[in-house]
Design an enzyme around this catalytic site. Structure first.
Site, PDB file in Angstrom:
ATOM      1  CG  HIS A  22      51.380 -54.101  12.710  1.00 20.79           C
ATOM      2  ND1 HIS A  22      52.228 -53.467  11.886  1.00 20.79           N
ATOM      3  CD2 HIS A  22      50.861 -55.097  12.951  1.00 20.79           C
ATOM      4  CE1 HIS A  22      52.734 -54.781  11.890  1.00 20.79           C
ATOM      5  NE2 HIS A  22      52.006 -55.705  12.795  1.00 20.79           N
ATOM      6  CG  HIS A  25      48.326 -51.197   9.939  1.00 25.46           C
ATOM      7  ND1 HIS A  25      47.648 -51.224  11.088  1.00 25.46           N
ATOM      8  CD2 HIS A  25      48.615 -51.319   9.270  1.00 25.46           C
ATOM      9  CE1 HIS A  25      47.074 -52.497  10.495  1.00 25.46           C
ATOM     10  NE2 HIS A  25      47.391 -53.236   9.660  1.00 25.46           N
ATOM     11  CB  CYS A 136      44.631 -68.095   2.775  1.00 23.39           C
ATOM     12  SG  CYS A 136      44.631 -67.515   4.834  1.00 23.39           S
ATOM     13  CB  CYS A 139      45.568 -65.115   2.600  1.00 25.37           C
ATOM     14  SG  CYS A 139      46.965 -65.395   3.232  1.00 25.37           S
ATOM     15  CB  CYS A 155      47.852 -70.158   4.771  1.00 28.97           C
ATOM     16  SG  CYS A 155      48.706 -68.454   4.299  1.00 28.97           S
ATOM     17  CG  HIS A 158      46.997 -65.738   7.730  1.00 28.74           C
ATOM     18  ND1 HIS A 158      47.099 -65.035   6.306  1.00 28.74           N
ATOM     19  CD2 HIS A 158      46.956 -64.624   8.595  1.00 28.74           C
ATOM     20  CE1 HIS A 158      46.948 -64.311   6.226  1.00 28.74           C
ATOM     21  NE2 HIS A 158      47.059 -64.060   7.565  1.00 28.74           N
ATOM     22  CE  LYS A 309      55.162 -62.586   9.321  1.00 29.52           C
ATOM     23  NZ  LYS A 309      54.680 -63.783   9.273  1.00 29.52           N
ATOM     24  CE  LYS A 312      46.870 -57.773  19.500  1.00 28.48           C
ATOM     25  NZ  LYS A 312      46.015 -57.235  20.100  1.00 28.48           N
TER      26      LYS A 312
HETATM   27  N1  MSP Z   1      43.536 -54.097   3.533  1.00 25.77           N
HETATM   28  C1  MSP Z   1      45.027 -54.695   2.758  1.00 25.77           C
HETATM   29  C2  MSP Z   1      45.613 -53.599   1.838  1.00 25.77           C
HETATM   30  C3  MSP Z   1      44.516 -52.526   0.850  1.00 25.77           C
HETATM   31  S1  MSP Z   1      45.440 -51.695  -0.195  1.00 25.77           S
HETATM   32  C4  MSP Z   1      44.521 -51.402  -1.121  1.00 25.77           C
HETATM   33  C5  MSP Z   1      46.491 -54.603   3.743  1.00 25.77           C
HETATM   34  N2  MSP Z   1      46.082 -53.997   4.893  1.00 25.77           N
HETATM   35  S2  MSP Z   1      47.039 -54.599   6.321  1.00 25.77           S
HETATM   36  O1  MSP Z   1      46.562 -53.589   7.411  1.00 25.77           O
HETATM   37  O2  MSP Z   1      47.778 -55.577   6.511  1.00 25.77           O
HETATM   38  O3  MSP Z   1      47.721 -53.581   6.107  1.00 25.77           O
HETATM   39  C6  MSP Z   1      49.130 -53.634   5.367  1.00 25.77           C
HETATM   40  C7  MSP Z   1      50.038 -53.080   5.412  1.00 25.77           C
HETATM   41  O4  MSP Z   1      50.574 -52.294   6.613  1.00 25.77           O
HETATM   42  C8  MSP Z   1      51.629 -53.621   4.412  1.00 25.77           C
HETATM   43  O5  MSP Z   1      51.365 -53.286   2.744  1.00 25.77           O
HETATM   44  C9  MSP Z   1      52.770 -52.199   5.461  1.00 25.77           C
HETATM   45  O6  MSP Z   1      52.339 -50.823   4.768  1.00 25.77           O
HETATM   46  C10 MSP Z   1      52.071 -52.124   6.679  1.00 25.77           C
HETATM   47  N3  MSP Z   1      52.591 -52.655   7.484  1.00 25.77           N
HETATM   48  C11 MSP Z   1      52.394 -54.388   8.194  1.00 25.77           C
HETATM   49  N4  MSP Z   1      53.108 -54.956   9.161  1.00 25.77           N
HETATM   50  C12 MSP Z   1      54.115 -53.882   8.447  1.00 25.77           C
HETATM   51  C13 MSP Z   1      55.392 -54.181   9.346  1.00 25.77           C
HETATM   52  N5  MSP Z   1      55.876 -55.440   9.737  1.00 25.77           N
HETATM   53  N6  MSP Z   1      56.272 -52.974   8.397  1.00 25.77           N
HETATM   54  C14 MSP Z   1      56.108 -52.894   8.295  1.00 25.77           C
HETATM   55  N7  MSP Z   1      54.934 -52.242   7.324  1.00 25.77           N
HETATM   56  C15 MSP Z   1      54.218 -52.913   7.074  1.00 25.77           C
HETATM   57  O7  MSP Z   1      46.946 -55.431   3.501  1.00 25.77           O
END
Ligand code: MSP
Length: 696
Positions: A22, A25, A136, A139, A155, A158, A309, A312
């Site tokens: 995404h 990420h 959930c 989550c 939730c 979600h 926001k 998907k």
């Molecule tokens: N797997 C857990 C994290 C475990 S760390 C020990 C997780 N994964 S996640 O795939 O959902 O990634 C979350 C992270 O992706 C967020 O904390 C952020 O860093 C990034 N982002 C996901 N969506 C985002 C936005 N829309 N904008 C900016 N960053 C965001 O949570």
């Protein structure tokens, strides 16, 4: 602790493999990579860790839906992350997967330590208890009653119903670490930033911390709890542990001892969505187990698109593959870091992306590099000019003096010079300020070219030393900009190094010092850095090809800019200046009505690039900034102006002329000029006027 070289670990969250990567990420990973590169540039010893989070109920469900094994699913998605990081030039030291054996062993070691741990008041840190609540599965967490949207216990993240769950679990006694957490965070021994996030966490502590369960029944895809093999360890305990298991915690390996246990900084970059896990659960777990805790955590803001926001389900997405393919990794990295302060939420729009690319990269940086190198090619035979040190004997023109002084005082000063400032801002995790500072120098260097007029100096052999002094500093300025931009734009930096004759390579700590260019050494060949793109050409797609941002092409395009106007009309006989109040003698029949004049749209246009058209004596191709757009214009003024001298001037443009082609080059407007002895004299303004301002 080492005194000379700071040792640090920088991490991103490990990303869930329930879906392809995404843009969020990519955002965190670009930031972490940039910080790691900036620290390496500062001569520090850094370990940059990222990876994928592969356990949990969601993965079980998705693999089942896809008809493949959990491991196969994880392998595919984890590989997609690694390949994306390659495209973005992410240089991590380790990519951890929670399905690795070394991770499992590390988690079990931590679990063993927790099982033996006592709280500050002498109770077991982990205990067996009953849990019941709304769970959930997406989550992978229990929800407080107040978090659930009524009716149906949905939730909020979600938008799916939670499940009422009762089970016997192991619990971690978080409540016993309240005082320790408060003190650690308040004192900044664990430095949480931005401040708003720190306050949020302190607010949560104030409300009272609840123990949380650390094992789960009904989940198979995870690390079994040794004492209760039909349970797995809670996905967050499993996931958070990656930060130490990846370094070899299981075997007390050297990277773990050097970077985590013996390092100076343990820094987690995370999204604001997961700060509670990182700023409360994780430090408390480590503290209980007697393992060093993180020293710094930064919660980044979230990206939205078109004010909504990213999701998907609604199709509001930004495909990170398309984003990087659109204008290349440097441009994508630059944009996301420059567009907003790192801690703030911000909105992605394709036009902002292309606008910034054209303005900051194609115009400001691209022009600076090409002008500086072209002048050295032309006036110094393509070799680095002589270094010149200030001395009383040399008389310099004021513009050159200002520039060389500014260099000595602001650019090269070791303590508060350009390098120290920019590296300091990277260190504050304030990427947009680092880039703003750097680009202010790009602007000043471009401005200095206009003021010093090297093309005039080049005509006078007595001013040779002055010319070389100026050009040497300009080249050094370009070199330093490349060095300091390299954490964000590693490819462009390496290409600039190539053009400067230093060989295409990543800048290192030695390159921060002033005067690395050796006089007399030949420059490399000049290559385009950031060709301009048409703002409307190819929007950045969402992964589903939604029309709001549609499909990207493979490569940057070689500037198909919209273009130009005819060159100025052939010089007309100049009108004699009218005597101040003399009544006009012109027959009024020749005059036009104001309504006719109103048809002509005149605007202030700032020249951002200029280049002679090959094969023509008079024509020059200009890129002009009209505030809301950039245009290409062809003007017949090359016999009167050096191309370089035009950049930075604000001229008057007839903006609503139909496009015309001159020597095959399209022109979208006409620049106004008078004429003296048959040579064009441009109409300009006698005070600063914003590009695009209407001229009436
Ligand atoms: N797997 C857990 C994290 C475990 S760390 C020990 C997780 N994964 S996640 O795939 O959902 O990634 C979350 C992270 O992706 C967020 O904390 C952020 O860093 C990034 N982002 C996901 N969506 C985002 C936005 N829309 N904008 C900016 N960053 C965001 O949570």
């Amino acid at each position: 602790m080492s005194t000379s070289k700071r040792v640090s670990v920088i991490t991103t969250p490990i990303y869930y493999v329930n879906d392809v990567p995404h843009v969020g990420h990519a955002y965190t990973t670009i930031a972490a990579d940039t910080l790691a590169r900036a620290r390496r540039l500062g001569g520090e010893d850094v370990f940059f860790l990222t990876g994928t989070d592969e356990h949990g109920q969601n993965i079980e469900r998705i693999a089942r839906e896809r008809g493949i094994s959990e491991q196969e699913h994880c392998d595919l998605i984890s590989a997609a992350f690694r390949s994306l990081w390659e495209r973005y030039d992410i240089r991590y030291d380790r990519f951890i997967r929670t399905t690795e054996d070394v991770h499992r062993r590390g988690v079990l070691k931590l679990w063993g330590l927790l099982r033996g741990a006592k709280t500050p008041d002498g109770r077991d840190a982990v205990y067996l208890g009953k849990y019941s609540g709304w769970y959930c599965p997406r989550c992978e967490g229990f929800k407080d009653e107040e978090e659930l949207r009524q009716p149906g216990n949905v939730c909020p993240d979600h938008e799916r119903p939670c499940e009422w769950t009762e089970e016997e679990n192991f619990f971690f006694r978080l409540s016993a670490y309240e005082a320790w957490l408060r003190e650690t965070i308040e004192s900044d021994r664990l430095r949480i930033r931005p401040d708003s996030r720190k306050n949020e966490i302190l607010g949560v502590i104030k409300q009272g911390l609840k123990d949380f369960s650390v094992s789960r029944a009904r989940v198979k895809w995870g690390i079994p709890v040794p004492e209760q093999p039909d349970h797995v360890l809670y996905v967050w305990v499993d996931a958070l542990s990656n930060y130490v298991t990846a370094l070899g915690f299981a075997d007390d390996a050297e990277p773990y001892r050097h970077y985590w246990a013996g390092g100076d900084e343990r820094l987690h970059l995370i999204g604001k969505d997961i700060i509670r896990f990182h700023c409360l659960y994780w430090p408390a777990i480590l503290h209980a187990a007697g393992v060093p805790v993180p020293t710094r955590e930064f919660g980044q803001g979230f990206i939205t698109r078109d004010g909504r926001k990213l999701s998907k389900t609604t199709g509001n997405v930004i495909d990170p593959v398309a984003l990087v393919e659109r204008l290349g990794p440097d441009a994508a990295r630059y944009f996301v870091l420059r567009e907003a302060p790192y801690g703030a939420d911000w909105d992605f729009t394709d036009s902002a992306f292309v606008g910034r690319y054209n303005a900051d990269l194609a115009n400001d940086l691209g022009n600076l590099v090409s002008r500086a190198l072209t002048m050295v090619l032309r006036y110094c035979d393509g070799r680095v000019p002589a270094r010149w040190e200030p001395g009383p004997a040399t008389a310099l023109a004021p513009a050159t003096v200002d520039f060389t002084r500014a260099f000595a005082a602001s650019v090269c000063a070791p303590a508060d010079g350009l390098a120290a400032k920019v590296l300091g801002r990277y260190e504050d995790i304030d990427f947009s300020s680092a880039l703003t500072e750097l680009w202010s120098w790009v602007g000043q260097f471009n401005q200095a070219i206009v003021q010093a007029e090297p093309w005039t100096l080049a005509k006078d052999p007595a001013r040779r030393a002055e010319l070389e002094a100026f050009l040497y500093r300009l080249l050094e300025g370009v070199r330093l900009v490349a060095v300091l931009a390299s954490p964000v734009m590693p490819r462009a930096a390496s290409r600039i190094f190539g053009m400067l004759g230093l060989g295409e390579r990543e800048p290192g700590p030695d390159d921060l010092a002033w005067g690395r260019l050796e006089p007399g050494r030949p420059l490399g060949s000049i290559v385009p850095l950031f060709p301009r793109v048409d703002r409307d050409a190819e929007p950045t797609p969402g992964s589903d090809g939604t029309p709001a941002v549609k499909a990207a092409s493979k490569k940057q395009k070689e500037t198909p800019v919209s273009e130009t106007t005819p060159p100025p009309a052939p010089p007309r006989p100049e009108a004699a200046p009218a005597a101040a109040a003399a009544p006009s003698t012109a027959p009024t029949g020749d005059r036009i009505d104001i309504a006719d004049f109103a048809k002509v749209e005149l605007r202030a246009a700032k020249v951002t690039a200029a280049e002679k058209i090959a094969g023509s004596k008079k024509l020059v191709r200009l890129q002009v900034d009209l505030g809301s757009e950039t245009r290409q214009v062809v003007a017949g003024i090359a016999d009167a102006y050096e191309a370089e001298a035009l950049v930075g001037k604000t001229v008057v443009l007839v903006a609503n002329l139909k496009p015309a082609k001159l020597m095959g080059v399209e022109s979208n407007g006409m620049v106004l000029a008078g004429s003296v002895d048959g040579k064009a004299v441009l109409c300009t303004f006698d005070a600063e006027v914003a590009p695009g301002t209407k001229v009436k």
